[in-house]
Design an enzyme around this catalytic site. Structure first.
Site, mmCIF file in Angstrom:
data_model
loop_
_atom_site.group_PDB
_atom_site.id
_atom_site.type_symbol
_atom_site.label_atom_id
_atom_site.label_comp_id
_atom_site.label_asym_id
_atom_site.label_seq_id
_atom_site.Cartn_x
_atom_site.Cartn_y
_atom_site.Cartn_z
ATOM 1 N N ASP A 166 25.204 42.684 47.862
ATOM 2 C CA ASP A 166 26.499 42.111 48.538
ATOM 3 C C ASP A 166 26.481 41.727 50.004
ATOM 4 O OD1 ASP A 166 27.704 42.294 45.954
ATOM 5 O OD2 ASP A 166 28.328 44.262 46.520
ATOM 6 N N GLU A 226 34.764 34.991 43.014
ATOM 7 C CA GLU A 226 34.595 36.163 43.763
ATOM 8 C C GLU A 226 33.572 35.783 45.315
ATOM 9 O OE1 GLU A 226 33.138 39.626 42.103
ATOM 10 O OE2 GLU A 226 31.127 38.903 41.734
#
Length: 369
Positions: A57, A264
């Protein structure tokens, strides 16, 4: 941070298929030359930035001419895999830095540990960072003591920390994947939200609902959220709003459009006076993008930046450095495909003359020996 079971059409599946295909030979006559099959090998386009730990991420930023990457820190916590993502049990953050892409990467000491966040209970997922007036800000999601995701903020005089967390999460914050964008006029905006394990669906009414309720496939999809940040970057200024993502006919993307709609990992960058919202489609594993004229939208869907990577999740950031644009992303190649043990990577990103972005495939086929 997505939280479904691993998808079936991963790069490993492609690799297996290509090997099987290479093993199938057609028959030949005596007058024909017998040719050995050429197996196709699938390999990643880039190597992990670091191999000492697992990272995922990545949120990349340029501060004082240097690249800093703020990833989540994957660990094998021994938590059984569940749909709610409990096995993504990260407990701290560590920052990566480099003078240039392709140069030496430094892995810094712990920047923030969950034990030093008074309100947090578990699961420190994908963070982001910002800089203003001599202070560096680390924005991070974690579940509070009631197991509800909130977004916290911590500060430091150094881009690599250590960071000191505020005693409470940002008022009015919820869900996951904060991403902070600084506009040319000095305004800062936070984008956030993640469906399923990220709990965004539980806030559809504006209040928390512990039950998971999703729109029907023919209804507008859940959208990421945006809020303008206060002058001190510690709170939201004004209300939290939906970020509208529209199809090219001007209608909102629908829940059933899994290959296009938001799931997301929202991220915003600006190029040639246009705002680019990119995000993960989650259960179809694309990094898609849309373009708009305002940092708060609406944005019109354009296509795919990054195809699915090895491992189930797909999460990215985009940054310019020394006149080139780069896509930071992760995959699970270092761990042999374990979905919760990922590694941050980087590759060049190219805008076409018309402003659209060339699609990147993180796995490429190469002729076998």
């Amino acid at each position: 941070m997505t939280t479904k079971a691993p998808f079936k059409h991963s790069a490993l599946a492609l690799l297996a298929a290509s090997v099987l295909a290479g093993g199938c030979q057609s028959t030949t006559t005596e007058t024909q030359a017998v040719e050995e099959p050429v197996a196709e090998q699938v390999s990643p386009i880039s190597d992990p930035l670091v191999t000492e730990i697992f990272t995922a991420d990545p949120s990349a930023h340029v501060f004082n001419g240097k690249i800093y990457v703020y990833p989540s820190h994957d660990i094998d916590a021994g938590v059984p895999e569940k749909d709610d993502g409990s096995h993504f049990a990260m407990t701290d953050y560590r920052v990566l830095s480099m003078d240039s892409v392709g140069g030496k990467v430094t892995l810094h000491d712990v920047a923030l540990d969950i034990k030093d966040v008074p309100w947090a209970g578990r699961q420190m997922w994908a963070p982001d960072a910002a800089y203003k007036d001599g202070t560096y800000y680390l924005f991070f999601p974690a579940k509070d003591k009631q197991d509800i995701f909130r977004i916290g903020v911590a500060t430091s005089s150094s881009p690599v920390g250590p960071f000191k967390a505020q005693p409470e999460p940002i008022a009015g914050s919820f869900s996951i994947d904060p991403a902070v964008f600084k506009d040319d006029n000095g305004d800062y905006y936070m984008y956030f939200g993640g469906i399923w394990g990220g709990q965004l669906q539980r806030w559809a009414s504006g209040q928390y609902n512990p039950e998971d309720v999703y729109p029907a496939d023919d209804q507008p999809a859940l959208m990421p959220k945006v809020a303008k940040l206060s002058d001190d970057l510690m709170s939201f200024e004004g209300e939290v709003k939906d970020v509208q993502i529209l199809d090219k006919d001007g209608t909102p993307l629908l829940t059933g459009e899994n290959d296009k709609r938001f799931f997301e990992a929202a991220w915003v960058h600006k190029y040639n006076d246009k705002y680019y919202l990119s995000y993960s489609t989650g259960d179809t594993h694309n990094i898609a993008y849309a373009i708009g004229d305002s940092p708060t939208g609406p944005f019109t869907y354009q296509g795919v930046i990054l195809k699915p990577v090895l491992g189930w999740t797909n999460h990215h950031s985009i940054v310019e450095h020394n006149g080139k644009w780069y896509l930071f992303f992760h995959d699970s190649s270092l761990s042999g495909g374990k979905t919760h043990l990922r590694s941050v990577k980087v590759t060049e990103l190219k805008h076409r003359p018309d402003g659209t972005i060339e699609t990147i495939d993180a796995m490429v086929e190469q002729p076998g020996a």
